[in-house]
Scaffold this active site. Structure first.
Site, mmCIF file in Angstrom:
data_model
loop_
_atom_site.group_PDB
_atom_site.id
_atom_site.type_symbol
_atom_site.label_atom_id
_atom_site.label_comp_id
_atom_site.label_asym_id
_atom_site.label_seq_id
_atom_site.Cartn_x
_atom_site.Cartn_y
_atom_site.Cartn_z
ATOM 1 N N GLN A 94 0.737 -1.339 0.261
ATOM 2 C CA GLN A 94 -0.106 -0.159 0.009
ATOM 3 C C GLN A 94 0.907 1.418 0.070
ATOM 4 O OE1 GLN A 94 -2.480 0.210 3.351
ATOM 5 N NE2 GLN A 94 -3.826 1.947 2.427
ATOM 6 N N HIS A 100 -8.710 1.863 -0.485
ATOM 7 C CA HIS A 100 -9.051 2.030 -2.002
ATOM 8 C C HIS A 100 -9.025 0.684 -2.309
ATOM 9 C CE1 HIS A 100 -4.521 2.744 -1.901
ATOM 10 N NE2 HIS A 100 -4.688 1.903 -2.934
HETATM 11 P P1 AMP Z 1 -1.599 1.426 -3.700
HETATM 12 O O1 AMP Z 1 -0.028 0.926 -3.764
HETATM 13 O O2 AMP Z 1 -2.157 0.236 -3.570
HETATM 14 O O3 AMP Z 1 -1.627 2.088 -2.373
HETATM 15 O O4 AMP Z 1 -2.007 2.189 -4.683
HETATM 16 C C1 AMP Z 1 -2.269 3.482 -5.070
HETATM 17 C C2 AMP Z 1 -2.475 3.916 -6.425
HETATM 18 O O5 AMP Z 1 -2.914 5.438 -6.587
HETATM 19 C C3 AMP Z 1 -1.419 3.513 -7.209
HETATM 20 O O6 AMP Z 1 -1.670 2.481 -8.255
HETATM 21 C C4 AMP Z 1 -1.177 5.089 -7.887
HETATM 22 O O7 AMP Z 1 -0.754 4.937 -9.405
HETATM 23 C C5 AMP Z 1 -2.384 5.451 -7.699
HETATM 24 N N1 AMP Z 1 -2.377 7.021 -7.683
HETATM 25 C C6 AMP Z 1 -1.585 7.714 -7.052
HETATM 26 N N2 AMP Z 1 -1.826 9.119 -7.083
HETATM 27 C C7 AMP Z 1 -2.655 9.169 -7.915
HETATM 28 C C8 AMP Z 1 -3.581 10.475 -8.560
HETATM 29 N N3 AMP Z 1 -3.057 11.479 -8.019
HETATM 30 N N4 AMP Z 1 -4.642 9.898 -9.198
HETATM 31 C C9 AMP Z 1 -4.695 8.849 -9.328
HETATM 32 N N5 AMP Z 1 -4.228 7.664 -9.160
HETATM 33 C C10 AMP Z 1 -3.290 7.796 -8.356
#
Ligand code: AMP
Ligand code: ZN
Length: 114
Positions: A94, A100
């Site tokens: 994460q 999410h």
């Molecule tokens: P996790 O690694 O499961 O916490 O996933 C976080 C996700 O958020 C990653 O896939 C990122 O690419 C995505 N993410 C981070 N910043 C943004 C943003 N500003 N808009 C859309 N997605 C994002």
């Protein structure tokens, strides 16, 4: 949470490609898509991770997953399926500490994760 990027997306302080929103959740395309379909579905409520989920959040989580299913179908994943993923804390990979669900589809995905 003032330093949370997903709370900032909810507040409209950071732009996002929105797919859906209502009074308790928001869906938007992942900024670094890992599949032809890759979007995130988040509760408006700042819950840090699934480890911090409370019993009172159980209905909300159910509604989130049902909306994830609906949106996955709308984006063309109904027949071939998709992956619904919640990463949690360090070992789970994460990187954003606001609960999410990742919804990935549009191609065949490998298993197990690396
Ligand atoms: P996790 O690694 O499961 O916490 O996933 C976080 C996700 O958020 C990653 O896939 C990122 O690419 C995505 N993410 C981070 N910043 C943004 C943003 N500003 N808009 C859309 N997605 C994002
Ligand atoms: Zn947040």
């Amino acid at each position: 949470m003032s330093d949370c990027i997903f709370c900032k997306i909810i507040a409209g302080e950071i732009p996002s490609k929105k797919i859906f929103e209502d009074d308790e959740m928001l869906a938007f395309h992942d900024i670094t898509p890992q599949a032809p379909v890759h979007f995130l579905l988040i509760p408006r409520k700042h819950i840090r991770s699934i480890m911090e989920l409370k019993k009172a959040d159980a209905d909300l989580l159910g509604r989130l997953f049902f909306k994830a299913q609906e949106l996955a179908k709308e984006l063309g994943c109904g027949e071939k399926g998709a992956r619904f993923v919640i990463n949690c804390k360090t070992d789970g990979g994460q990187t954003v500490d606001h609960l999410h669900i990742h919804i990935l589809g549009g191609r065949s995905l490998g298993w197990p994760p690396g």
